[in-house]
Design a protein around this motif. Structure first.
Motif, PDB file in Angstrom:
ATOM      1  N   VAL A   5       0.865  -1.180   0.000  1.00  0.00           N
ATOM      2  CA  VAL A   5       0.000   0.000   0.000  1.00  0.00           C
ATOM      3  C   VAL A   5       0.898   1.226   0.000  1.00  0.00           C
ATOM      4  CG1 VAL A   5      -1.795   1.267   1.231  1.00  0.00           C
ATOM      5  CG2 VAL A   5      -1.778  -1.233   1.308  1.00  0.00           C
ATOM      6  N   ASP A   9       0.159   7.394  -0.083  1.00  0.00           N
ATOM      7  CA  ASP A   9      -1.004   8.244  -0.306  1.00  0.00           C
ATOM      8  C   ASP A   9      -2.320   7.536  -0.008  1.00  0.00           C
ATOM      9  OD1 ASP A   9      -0.945   6.507  -2.432  1.00  0.00           O
ATOM     10  OD2 ASP A   9      -1.202   8.044  -3.979  1.00  0.00           O
ATOM     11  N   ARG A  10      -2.265   6.216   0.253  1.00  0.00           N
ATOM     12  CA  ARG A  10      -3.469   5.463   0.614  1.00  0.00           C
ATOM     13  C   ARG A  10      -3.490   5.110   2.103  1.00  0.00           C
ATOM     14  NH1 ARG A  10      -5.889   3.284  -3.946  1.00  0.00           N
ATOM     15  NH2 ARG A  10      -7.643   2.952  -2.495  1.00  0.00           N
TER      16      ARG A  10
END
Length: 317
Positions: free
Chosen positions: A110, A113-114
């Motif tokens: 991941v 930015d997530r």
């Protein structure tokens, strides 16, 4: 001798070990100082994830064998208490998890930015999340269906069950410290808070390197489990209000809705830690074979079936 096999301990390690042996045709009785619903396993958050447990290579093997069993059980969540739930582990990339990560279907990186602010890497996976009250009840029923039984009978020494059975499987958890005795077994205190679910549908965890308390948010059918702490050698089981508020504060920084959720319960459990899991067989002076299966730390659920299958193989050695 009254029994073929006596398993000491009715937590998840003891019940799964008893089930594997009973389903292989052994006559099994579980001796426990407390019923399954009052064991440390009953207090667990319930997420499958290798945490605070060694040795790494063996843990990966046990965890993946357990994952395979639990994935099958997840087809009947109301009966077994096992669901496959997606979630994020922040703070590590896939390559930092260990070889076991390659065996988890769909586990992926991941990007920052997530992730919540403050985390630069993480992984996402869909893994078992267990409602432990339902799961322990399922394990008891499955053991009974295989002809096994659970008896509330405290054990003060291994010689007691050794006089009553051909084989003893020691899944005493923290109790092994005095039962064996094994002074390397010690508690790692974990405090949890259960709150009403404000709409959390994925789990989220951050496990630190030991310099700070872990953070986890686990959506369960009965509410959301918030954690936690990792107090080495702390025996106190009394929930701390200050610690509870700190847990809620840390979790609500990731999910702000949790800050207003009604508190339903406080829990404290003592993880049965050891430098390395003890999974081996020995012969007592009286001649009875003992298989030790304890010291699972914070990952007893994660390795339960893998360790139970290996313990059953050792029992036949």
């Amino acid at each position: 001798m009254a029994s073929d096999v006596i398993v000491i301990g009715a937590g998840v390690a003891g019940l799964t070990s008893a089930i594997v042996l009973a389903e292989r045709g052994r006559e099994v009785e579980v001796w426990t100082c407390s019923p399954p619903s009052e064991t440390t396993s009953a207090l667990a958050g319930g997420l499958w994830w290798p945490y605070r447990i060694e040795p790494r290579e063996a843990v990966g093997r046990w965890a993946l064998r357990s994952l395979a069993v639990m994935t099958g059980l997840a087809g009947r969540p109301a009966e077994t208490g096992v669901r496959l739930v997606g979630g994020t582990h922040a703070g590590l990339a896939p390559a930092e998890l260990g070889a076991w990560a390659a065996g988890v279907p769909g586990l992926r990186a991941v990007q920052a930015d997530r992730l919540p602010r403050g985390y630069d890497r993480g992984v996402h996976a869909c893994v078992p999340l267990l409602d432990m009250a339902t799961h322990l009840a399922y394990l008891q029923r499955r053991l009974a269906a295989a002809g096994g039984s659970v008896v509330v009978r405290p054990v003060s020494s291994l010689s007691q069950p050794a006089r009553a059975a051909r084989l003893v499987v020691n899944c005493a958890g923290l109790g092994a410290r005095h039962l064996v005795p094994d002074p390397s077994v010690h508690p790692v205190r974990g405090q949890l808070v259960v709150v009403e679910d404000p709409g959390i549908d994925e789990w989220f965890t951050v496990v630190t390197d030991g310099r700070a308390d872990p953070l986890y948010v686990l959506p369960q059918p009965y509410g959301v489990v918030l954690g936690g702490t990792a107090g080495e050698h702390v025996w106190d089981r009394t929930p701390s209000p200050c610690t509870a508020q700190a847990i809620i504060g840390r979790c609500s920084r990731v999910f702000p809705r949790l800050g207003q959720a009604r508190v339903l319960a406080h829990r404290v459990g003592l993880r049965p830690a050891r430098p390395r899991v003890r999974l081996e067989a020995e012969r007592l002076p009286c001649g009875t074979r003992v298989v030790h299966n304890y010291g699972h730390g914070g990952a007893g659920i994660t390795v339960s079936w893998g360790c139970a299958l290996e313990a059953a193989d050792l029992a036949e050695g």
